[in-house]
Design an enzyme around this catalytic site. Sequence first.
Site, PDB file in Angstrom:
ATOM      1  N   ASP A  30      46.255  22.030  46.833  1.00 35.88           N
ATOM      2  CA  ASP A  30      46.930  21.021  47.754  1.00 35.88           C
ATOM      3  C   ASP A  30      46.683  19.750  46.875  1.00 35.88           C
ATOM      4  O   ASP A  30      45.531  19.210  46.883  1.00 35.88           O
ATOM      5  CB  ASP A  30      46.847  21.047  48.992  1.00 35.88           C
ATOM      6  CG  ASP A  30      47.331  19.651  49.653  1.00 35.88           C
ATOM      7  OD1 ASP A  30      48.444  20.067  50.243  1.00 35.88           O
ATOM      8  OD2 ASP A  30      46.678  18.635  49.720  1.00 35.88           O
ATOM      9  N   TYR A  40      47.352  10.986  45.082  1.00 32.65           N
ATOM     10  CA  TYR A  40      46.058  11.183  44.797  1.00 32.65           C
ATOM     11  C   TYR A  40      45.738  10.882  43.257  1.00 32.65           C
ATOM     12  O   TYR A  40      44.698  10.931  42.870  1.00 32.65           O
ATOM     13  CB  TYR A  40      45.617  12.872  45.030  1.00 32.65           C
ATOM     14  CG  TYR A  40      45.832  13.255  46.324  1.00 32.65           C
ATOM     15  CD1 TYR A  40      46.172  12.356  47.498  1.00 32.65           C
ATOM     16  CD2 TYR A  40      45.832  14.623  46.810  1.00 32.65           C
ATOM     17  CE1 TYR A  40      46.277  12.833  48.720  1.00 32.65           C
ATOM     18  CE2 TYR A  40      45.803  15.037  48.245  1.00 32.65           C
ATOM     19  CZ  TYR A  40      46.287  14.139  49.016  1.00 32.65           C
ATOM     20  OH  TYR A  40      46.434  14.584  50.393  1.00 32.65           O
ATOM     21  N   HIS A  71      55.122  12.893  52.220  1.00 31.72           N
ATOM     22  CA  HIS A  71      53.860  12.835  52.374  1.00 31.72           C
ATOM     23  C   HIS A  71      53.649  11.907  53.793  1.00 31.72           C
ATOM     24  O   HIS A  71      52.574  12.320  54.430  1.00 31.72           O
ATOM     25  CB  HIS A  71      53.119  11.787  51.331  1.00 31.72           C
ATOM     26  CG  HIS A  71      51.785  11.980  51.152  1.00 31.72           C
ATOM     27  ND1 HIS A  71      50.838  11.928  50.215  1.00 31.72           N
ATOM     28  CD2 HIS A  71      50.764  11.988  52.155  1.00 31.72           C
ATOM     29  CE1 HIS A  71      49.630  12.094  50.244  1.00 31.72           C
ATOM     30  NE2 HIS A  71      49.409  12.116  51.730  1.00 31.72           N
TER      31      HIS A  71
END
Length: 284
Positions: free
Chosen positions: A43, A48, A106
């Site tokens: 994931d 990120y 997200h």
Amino acid sequence: MEYVKLNNGIEMPILGYGVYQVSPEECERCVLDAISVGYRSIDTAQAYYNEEGVGNAIVKCGVPRNKLFITTKVWISNAGYEKASASIDESLRKLKTDYIDLLLIHQPFGDYYGTYRAMIDAEKAGKVRAIGISNFYPDRYKDLVEFGPMIPAVNQVETHVFNQQVEAQKIMKQYGTQIMSWGPFAEGRNDFFTNEVLKSIGARHGKSVAQTALRFLIQRGVVVIPKSTHIERMRENFDVFDFNLSEEEMAQIATLDTGKSLFFSHYDPSMIDFLAKYSKGENK
Ligand code: NAP
């Protein structure tokens, strides 16, 4: 490994490996370690900044692509049809793959309807196998499933023993959306790893606090993606399929629920200010 079947028939491992707060430099090594331990589901997210590390590991790991399950997420700054479409192609390039197994919105902010439509077209084009959302609390979730273009396969929300999402899971189940936990250890908050209830129940099974906490979620049918940069912890977190918590033990752990986030509330306007600034790169 155990699997859950998503609402479009695709199977997803119930246990995977998350790479939030894994640095871009370390990410390739961490994902290679995780895959060597046995994890097949990874994931990541555009936000990120480590999709490239995941992509390098996908290429180098030696496991066929169709045996891996890769999840990434479209960030708020890419919300809206055009930007989201371009960002999906960028994620594919960074991940060095032709398709994403599970693509999530997200956060429920910005033009996420535009994002959703871009994701649906990406699925039709074979770039995505399943579409889902993340951080949609019951009100936004209901809004989306009742008025939106399709029922999401997955909703990834903060879920751990202190915030068990029992009601949210019930509502998702009514519509056939799979609950997926982020922060299964609450990132260690609230003295997670020394919790007495988890410790004593785990000790009966010869298992650690981390293993007991993951087992609790797995037995509730929650998909988990614990993160660790340490291979021995990756092994520990993977070793959760050879014991069962009794009904009484499940009930005891259920009492730890506070029904509240240990991080932030998506209902809090200052949280939205933070995300808006973050998306503009002002407090990255
Ligand atoms: P987490 O998995 O709850 O906790 C990770 C922390 O626990 C790290 O500090 C890790 O340290 C430590 N740890 C891991 N295994 C351990 C063990 N066996 N014993 C002791 N300590 C251990 O936190 P998370 O990374 O926030 O959540 C998991 C994944 O969910 C993320 O990586 C990401 O993929 C996803 N996520 C999504 C969202 C979203 O908005 N959708 C938000 C947050 C997270 P070391 O690394 O030093 O071992």
